[in-house]
Scaffold this motif. Structure first.
Motif, PDB file in Angstrom:
ATOM      1  N   GLY A   2       6.267   8.347   1.455  1.00 45.12           N
ATOM      2  CA  GLY A   2       5.374   7.298   1.929  1.00 45.12           C
ATOM      3  C   GLY A   2       6.069   5.843   1.546  1.00 45.12           C
ATOM      4  N   ARG A   3       5.561   4.910   2.543  1.00 45.57           N
ATOM      5  CA  ARG A   3       6.132   3.333   2.084  1.00 45.57           C
ATOM      6  C   ARG A   3       5.130   2.746   0.914  1.00 45.57           C
ATOM      7  N   SER A   4       3.903   2.943   0.786  1.00 43.62           N
ATOM      8  CA  SER A   4       3.221   2.734  -0.208  1.00 43.62           C
ATOM      9  C   SER A   4       3.209   1.305  -0.574  1.00 43.62           C
ATOM     10  N   ALA A   5       3.428   0.358   0.178  1.00 43.75           N
ATOM     11  CA  ALA A   5       3.370  -0.933   0.147  1.00 43.75           C
ATOM     12  C   ALA A   5       4.700  -1.582  -0.913  1.00 43.75           C
ATOM     13  N   GLY A   6       5.800  -0.841  -0.471  1.00 43.49           N
ATOM     14  CA  GLY A   6       6.936  -1.265  -0.968  1.00 43.49           C
ATOM     15  C   GLY A   6       7.130  -1.108  -2.652  1.00 43.49           C
ATOM     16  N   GLY A  15      12.966  10.761 -11.706  1.00 42.58           N
ATOM     17  CA  GLY A  15      13.625   9.359 -11.093  1.00 42.58           C
ATOM     18  C   GLY A  15      12.470   8.629 -10.213  1.00 42.58           C
ATOM     19  N   ALA A  16      13.014   7.813  -9.328  1.00 44.35           N
ATOM     20  CA  ALA A  16      11.895   7.018  -8.632  1.00 44.35           C
ATOM     21  C   ALA A  16      12.666   6.565  -7.496  1.00 44.35           C
ATOM     22  N   ALA A  17      11.801   6.371  -6.301  1.00 45.79           N
ATOM     23  CA  ALA A  17      12.203   5.870  -5.248  1.00 45.79           C
ATOM     24  C   ALA A  17      11.287   4.823  -4.430  1.00 45.79           C
ATOM     25  N   ILE A  18      11.770   4.043  -3.753  1.00 44.30           N
ATOM     26  CA  ILE A  18      11.075   2.815  -2.948  1.00 44.30           C
ATOM     27  C   ILE A  18      11.638   2.695  -1.643  1.00 44.30           C
ATOM     28  N   ALA A  19      11.036   2.213  -0.665  1.00 43.32           N
ATOM     29  CA  ALA A  19      11.524   1.872   0.713  1.00 43.32           C
ATOM     30  C   ALA A  19      11.560   0.470   0.703  1.00 43.32           C
ATOM     31  N   LEU A  20      12.659   0.103   1.018  1.00 42.43           N
ATOM     32  CA  LEU A  20      12.867  -1.342   0.974  1.00 42.43           C
ATOM     33  C   LEU A  20      13.443  -1.824   2.493  1.00 42.43           C
ATOM     34  N   ASP A  21      12.986  -3.069   2.981  1.00 42.68           N
ATOM     35  CA  ASP A  21      13.538  -3.746   4.385  1.00 42.68           C
ATOM     36  C   ASP A  21      14.635  -4.500   4.161  1.00 42.68           C
ATOM     37  N   GLU A  22      15.360  -4.704   5.138  1.00 43.12           N
ATOM     38  CA  GLU A  22      16.648  -5.651   4.989  1.00 43.12           C
ATOM     39  C   GLU A  22      16.293  -6.987   4.239  1.00 43.12           C
ATOM     40  N   ILE A  23      15.172  -7.600   4.444  1.00 39.82           N
ATOM     41  CA  ILE A  23      14.829  -8.801   3.923  1.00 39.82           C
ATOM     42  C   ILE A  23      14.733  -8.697   2.233  1.00 39.82           C
ATOM     43  N   GLY A 193       7.295  -8.741 -10.321  1.00 41.96           N
ATOM     44  CA  GLY A 193       6.403  -8.064 -11.341  1.00 41.96           C
ATOM     45  C   GLY A 193       5.672  -6.723 -10.985  1.00 41.96           C
ATOM     46  N   GLY A 194       5.349  -6.715  -9.613  1.00 42.31           N
ATOM     47  CA  GLY A 194       4.750  -5.445  -8.804  1.00 42.31           C
ATOM     48  C   GLY A 194       5.650  -4.271  -9.129  1.00 42.31           C
ATOM     49  N   LEU A 195       6.987  -4.688  -8.800  1.00 41.39           N
ATOM     50  CA  LEU A 195       8.240  -3.750  -8.649  1.00 41.39           C
ATOM     51  C   LEU A 195       8.410  -3.126  -9.931  1.00 41.39           C
ATOM     52  N   GLN A 196       8.290  -3.962 -10.977  1.00 39.37           N
ATOM     53  CA  GLN A 196       8.567  -3.494 -12.296  1.00 39.37           C
ATOM     54  C   GLN A 196       7.390  -2.823 -12.768  1.00 39.37           C
ATOM     55  N   GLU A 197       6.360  -3.060 -12.500  1.00 46.90           N
ATOM     56  CA  GLU A 197       5.121  -2.249 -13.073  1.00 46.90           C
ATOM     57  C   GLU A 197       4.792  -0.969 -12.642  1.00 46.90           C
TER      58      GLU A 197
END
Length: 203
Positions: A2-6, A15-23, A193-197
């Motif tokens: 799920g996207r879960s607010a990026g 490991g870890a995963a994240i959905a990122l848009d082009e920007i 900061g949000g990504l790091q946390e």
């Protein structure tokens, strides 16, 4: 996934995963490339007949960097920045110890930070956004720790540019009007900061 607010989420096998848009991909890559430019190039490849021990004990700089962002990335190991806690200690002794420590550790520290930033760039370069413009970045092996180090360095650099100190919440900065030129940098600082946390929580 799920996207879960990026934000980063745990992968089943580790490991870890994240959905990122082009920007988001573009912003992260641009910041990482600027980080590489700030840290500077690595040492040239040693000649084939070079003494490996000489390279191992090569001396680095003894003076702290003049750029505030680099000074935040490569702080003195001795003495506190504001001088508190240094009472009764000879300032010359603190300076000498810091210079000696820097001389033998900064080159390795720079190399590690350079590798972390390179890991970010390489990870982002292989992403192929889908039709909706998003791509899923999966980090396994040593990559989550590389990304953690890289994100931390990016935040430290932005904090130095924004004059944010570790114990300073800088609430005023976070309420800047949209037309303030620092606003995009503040938003990037908060986002990182949000990504790091979220990445820390997955590890």
């Amino acid at each position: 996934m799920g996207r879960s607010a990026g934000m980063f989420e745990s992968l089943k096998g580790g490991g870890a995963a994240i959905a990122l848009d082009e920007i988001e991909i573009s912003i992260l890559r641009s910041l990482a490339v600027q980080m590489l430019e700030l840290i500077g190039p690595g040492d040239p490849e040693p000649a084939e007949d070079a003494d490996p021990l000489a390279a191992l004990f090569a001396e680095g700089p003894s003076e702290p960097p003049s750029d505030p962002a680099l000074a935040r990335l490569f702080p003195d190991a001795y003495g506190s920045p504001d001088g508190t806690g240094d009472e009764g200690v000879d300032p010359a002794e603190v300076t000498a110890r810091a210079a000696e420590f820097r001389r033998y550790t900064e080159n390795d520290l720079r190399a590690r930070k350079r590798e972390d930033a390179l890991a970010l760039v390489r990870s982002l370069d292989v992403l192929t956004p889908a039709g909706d413009g998003a791509a899923v970045l999966e980090l396994t092996g040593e990559l989550p720790l590389r990304w953690l180090g890289g994100l931390n360095d990016l935040r430290l650099t932005l904090a130095a540019r924004l004059d944010i100190t570790e114990d300073d919440e800088s609430a005023a900065l976070f309420r800047l009007p949209d037309d303030d030129p620092r606003k995009p940098m503040v938003m990037a600082y908060l986002w990182l900061g949000g990504l790091q946390e979220s990445l820390i929580e997955t590890l």
